[in-house]
Write a protein that holds these residues in place. Structure first.
Motif, PDB file in Angstrom:
ATOM      1  N   GLY A  55     -11.232  -5.059   9.311  1.00 31.27           N
ATOM      2  CA  GLY A  55     -11.372  -4.747  10.728  1.00 31.27           C
ATOM      3  C   GLY A  55     -10.392  -5.435  11.649  1.00 31.27           C
ATOM      4  N   LYS A  56      -9.524  -6.303  11.131  1.00 33.66           N
ATOM      5  CA  LYS A  56      -8.586  -7.040  11.967  1.00 33.66           C
ATOM      6  C   LYS A  56      -7.173  -6.485  11.795  1.00 33.66           C
ATOM      7  N   PRO A  57      -6.471  -6.152  12.898  1.00 31.02           N
ATOM      8  CA  PRO A  57      -5.114  -5.608  12.802  1.00 31.02           C
ATOM      9  C   PRO A  57      -4.171  -6.592  12.113  1.00 31.02           C
ATOM     10  N   GLN A  58      -3.234  -6.046  11.329  1.00 30.24           N
ATOM     11  CA  GLN A  58      -2.263  -6.866  10.617  1.00 30.24           C
ATOM     12  C   GLN A  58      -0.851  -6.424  10.993  1.00 30.24           C
ATOM     13  N   ALA A  59       0.071  -7.397  10.974  1.00 29.38           N
ATOM     14  CA  ALA A  59       1.478  -7.105  11.274  1.00 29.38           C
ATOM     15  C   ALA A  59       2.168  -6.605  10.011  1.00 29.38           C
ATOM     16  N   LEU A  60       2.797  -5.437  10.111  1.00 24.39           N
ATOM     17  CA  LEU A  60       3.497  -4.884   8.957  1.00 24.39           C
ATOM     18  C   LEU A  60       4.724  -5.719   8.623  1.00 24.39           C
ATOM     19  N   TYR A  67       0.847  -1.192   0.000  1.00 26.17           N
ATOM     20  CA  TYR A  67       0.000   0.000   0.000  1.00 26.17           C
ATOM     21  C   TYR A  67       0.876   1.233   0.000  1.00 26.17           C
ATOM     22  N   ALA A  68       0.539   2.176  -0.902  1.00 30.10           N
ATOM     23  CA  ALA A  68       1.263   3.435  -0.961  1.00 30.10           C
ATOM     24  C   ALA A  68       0.426   4.493  -0.263  1.00 30.10           C
ATOM     25  N   GLY A  69       0.970   5.072   0.788  1.00 24.84           N
ATOM     26  CA  GLY A  69       0.230   6.069   1.559  1.00 24.84           C
ATOM     27  C   GLY A  69       0.943   7.398   1.578  1.00 24.84           C
ATOM     28  N   VAL A  81      -9.347  -2.391   3.630  1.00 27.51           N
ATOM     29  CA  VAL A  81      -8.054  -2.153   4.266  1.00 27.51           C
ATOM     30  C   VAL A  81      -8.021  -0.726   4.790  1.00 27.51           C
ATOM     31  N   LYS A  82      -7.631  -0.560   6.034  1.00 22.58           N
ATOM     32  CA  LYS A  82      -7.505   0.758   6.644  1.00 22.58           C
ATOM     33  C   LYS A  82      -6.047   0.971   7.059  1.00 22.58           C
ATOM     34  N   VAL A  83      -5.476   2.063   6.598  1.00 18.71           N
ATOM     35  CA  VAL A  83      -4.125   2.468   6.991  1.00 18.71           C
ATOM     36  C   VAL A  83      -4.251   3.733   7.822  1.00 18.71           C
ATOM     37  N   ARG A  84      -3.679   3.714   9.022  1.00 19.01           N
ATOM     38  CA  ARG A  84      -3.768   4.871   9.917  1.00 19.01           C
ATOM     39  C   ARG A  84      -2.385   5.210  10.450  1.00 19.01           C
ATOM     40  N   VAL A  85      -2.251   6.471  10.881  1.00 24.53           N
ATOM     41  CA  VAL A  85      -1.030   6.891  11.559  1.00 24.53           C
ATOM     42  C   VAL A  85      -1.399   7.289  12.983  1.00 24.53           C
ATOM     43  N   ARG A  99      -5.273   3.544  -0.909  1.00 22.50           N
ATOM     44  CA  ARG A  99      -6.406   2.879  -1.543  1.00 22.50           C
ATOM     45  C   ARG A  99      -7.209   2.100  -0.504  1.00 22.50           C
ATOM     46  N   PRO A 100      -8.515   1.996  -0.716  1.00 22.72           N
ATOM     47  CA  PRO A 100      -9.392   1.487   0.349  1.00 22.72           C
ATOM     48  C   PRO A 100      -9.363  -0.013   0.553  1.00 22.72           C
ATOM     49  N   GLY A 101      -8.734  -0.757  -0.332  1.00 30.42           N
ATOM     50  CA  GLY A 101      -8.715  -2.206  -0.168  1.00 30.42           C
ATOM     51  C   GLY A 101      -8.332  -2.884  -1.452  1.00 30.42           C
TER      52      GLY A 101
END
Length: 646
Positions: A29-34, A4-6, A342-346, A356-358
């Protein structure tokens, strides 16, 4: 892995000091490990059409050597020219907007391809940084769209006026087919970028007036095809920027044509809305909405109903210059065709993220990539062949010079030079060089592989380690435009490098006067050891790819001048000139050849000249060889090579 490019921003400004710990990512909705995390931050170099004349002249002299010594660190664009959705009268709108982006917004390290949706494949251009080739591809554009939907319905209604008819679109089926064709092309391009280029952002610049057929249900598969485009772009990390080349317009030409409708022509006044200026505005709005739908859903944006192309293009460049790349392993790797949010947050306050949303998982097993000539390549080399970007695992410098060959083909001399420190010079070491020349349709017209055992003596090993090594080969190619790929593969120790070279092969028999490619050598550079030499040239003439020479060196230039006017007696004046950046000629020589040398047969004059650099100061120069006939039309042909002295 999902990438994902943010673009985290504070008050619209990109934030460059974030770390992996500042990001969180979730899928459904489930956290993922980067997994991997990186910052891409490409400097923005502004260029304008008002560049000094001297700068433009220097840019026009294209390098004749391609190299992968520096990793690709530019932006990657594919410009899609939608000739199926631009009316012929507005062709110039497209070429003007496209050229503006190329001339003023494409950086020197960027790569771009140009694709025409309908036109012949040879009008398109593979990925290149060569602005001349990109502009040439753009100039081939011609709009082929059917007449405006509103105007077509109006004209049909007027023919049947007074018969109680309701306006219908006579081009409905054609518009549907054209829409499906354009969307399929976008999908194919997005898929291709995803399979061949990984770990970076890719963008499609989609120049189109938009679709007159809506994407909503009941459109015979059009809405599903539009979703296929979004799915492919999401999987491939491709952003689509949709650009309406009309700019801010009142559609005056079309409005003028809607001049014969009178109140009371039909009791169903609502049915007439579609063929009025109001209906024309509705059509334009719908076209803009179709462009926004594709752009917004893929993380790009639409440039619609605005003439601020400069501002829009600046924004495109900025969004492709600075971004973070994050990846993770999806929790559900099933190829179920479902969309995954997919949700990307800081975590840092005050920042927002553009991402992109997913993505939509593929529905079936991936299609096997076509692996041409796979039997001659290692897996690493095949992956390098599939990747349009240069691979830097093994540095290569490549030059190519076309010569006249058989009646239908040219004989192209190709040379590749590698650094000694990149090679393994031990007993049993092997190096394979593979050459692929693909034409503008993507068909391979010439391909070969040469393998070398690097069992060398102690003296040769020392020479290679100090100066590198060179190999030469020949490819027989018909006249045309090619992208030449050269792949070097250390078979025994791993390590692959690849280079792409834009190659023009002329038809040496057509023009009154033609010239081969220039072959350049020097006293110092020719001492580099050779894995193979070109037997068609003199054993004392060893072409080199180096273009930086010490002022103590001496250059030798060779070319063949092909004379196709032998039926009349004449002379050919051949001039060699070396010109500085300031336009000062620092070296010049000339010789005259007589057509009687050819005894009335079509042939060539071999031109060989020496250039001493002892009196040439350090700097950048252009070496030009020009041949001019004395006949009435005074046919002239020339070639140039830029080089540097130090």
């Amino acid at each position: 892995m999902r990438g994902y490019a943010g673009r985290p921003a504070a008050q619209g400004r990109f934030v460059r000091d974030l770390t992996q710990d500042d990001f969180t990512i979730s899928e459904d909705g489930k956290p993922q490990a980067l997994g991997t995390f990186s910052l891409v931050d490409i400097p923005v170099r502004r260029t304008t059409s008002a560049s000094p004349a001297g700068t433009q002249a220097r840019e026009a002299v294209e390098p004749d050597v391609a190299t992968n010594e520096r990793p690709f660190d530019g932006r990657l664009y594919v410009m899609v020219l939608d000739d199926l959705h631009v009316v012929p009268s507005r062709t110039a709108y497209v070429t003007r907007a496209a050229r503006r982006f190329i001339d003023e917004h494409l950086g020197p390290d960027d790569l771009m391809a140009v694709v025409h949706v309908r036109a012949r494949a040879e009008y398109s251009q593979e990925l290149t940084s060569n602005k001349r080739l990109l502009r040439a591809a753009v100039e081939q554009f011609i709009g082929h769209a059917d007449p405006s939907k509103t105007v077509a319905m109006y004209e049909q209604y007027m023919v049947n006026r007074g018969q109680g008819s309701v306006p219908t679109d006579p081009y409905a089926d054609s518009r549907m087919n054209d829409s499906l064709t354009t969307l399929r092309q976008l999908e194919v391009i997005a898929e291709s970028l995803g399979s061949s280029v990984r770990g970076r952002k890719k963008s499609i610049l989609f120049i189109s007036e938009g679709f007159s057929v809506g994407f909503t249900g009941g459109q015979g598969g059009l809405s599903e095809r539009a979703r296929d485009v979004v799915r492919a772009a999401s999987r491939s990390n491709v952003n689509i920027y949709a650009i309406d080349p009309r700019g801010l317009t009142d559609l005056g030409d079309d409005n003028i044509r809607l001049n014969g409708l009178k109140a009371g022509d039909n009791p169903e006044q609502s049915a007439l809305r579609a063929i009025t200026p109001t209906g024309l505005r509705d059509q334009q709005r719908g076209q803009g909405d179709s462009l926004r739908a594709i752009a917004d859903e893929t993380g790009g944006f639409a440039v619609v109903n605005t003439s601020d192309f400069a501002g829009a293009f600046d924004r495109v460049v900025e969004e492709n210059s600075s971004y973070y790349v994050l990846s993770y392993s999806p929790p559900n790797p099933k190829r179920d065709g479902k969309f995954h949010d997919v949700k990307v947050r800081v975590t840092r306050p005050g920042l927002t993220v553009q991402a992109r949303p997913g993505y939509t998982a593929p529905k079936s097993t991936p299609r096997a990539a076509e692996q041409k000539f796979a039997e001659t390549l290692s897996p690493d080399a095949r992956r390098a062949l599939d990747n349009p970007l240069p691979i830097t695992g093994l540095a290569i410098q490549v030059f190519a010079a076309p010569f006249r060959g058989t009646a239908t083909h040219a004989s192209v001399l190709v040379g590749a030079e590698m650094r000694g420190k990149d090679l393994r010079l031990t007993p049993g070491s092997q190096l394979q060089l593979s050459y692929f020349a693909a034409d503008t349709k993507g068909d391979v017209r010439g391909a070969k592989s040469d393998a070398f055992e690097l069992n060398v003596t102690a003296d040769t090993k020392a020479a290679i380690e100090a100066a590198g090594v060179r190999a030469m080969t020949r490819l027989d190619l018909p006249p045309g435009r090619y992208q030449l790929r050269v792949i070097a593969d250390r078979l025994d120790a791993g390590g692959v490098g690849s280079v792409s070279y834009d190659l023009d092969v002329p038809d040496f028999s057509k023009a009154p006067l033609a010239m081969s490619g220039l072959v350049l050598t020097s006293a110092a550079a020719s001492r580099q050891p050779n894995l193979s030499i070109d037997k068609s040239l003199s054993s004392t003439l060893v072409p080199v790819a180096v273009r930086v020479f010490p002022t103590s060196d001496a250059l030798t230039v060779f070319a063949e001048i092909y004379d196709n006017q032998v039926s009349q007696s004449h002379r050919v004046d051949i001039t060699l000139a070396v010109t500085s950046e300031a336009g000062i000629v620092v070296f010049r020589s000339q010789e005259t050849r007589e057509s009687s040398e050819l005894s009335g047969q079509t042939g060539f004059y071999g031109f060989l000249a020496d250039v001493a650099l002892a009196n040439v100061t350090a700097g950048s120069y252009v070496l030009k060889v020009e041949a001019r006939s004395s006949l009435g039309d005074r046919a002239v042909v020339s070639r140039q090579i830029p080089f540097t002295t130090r």
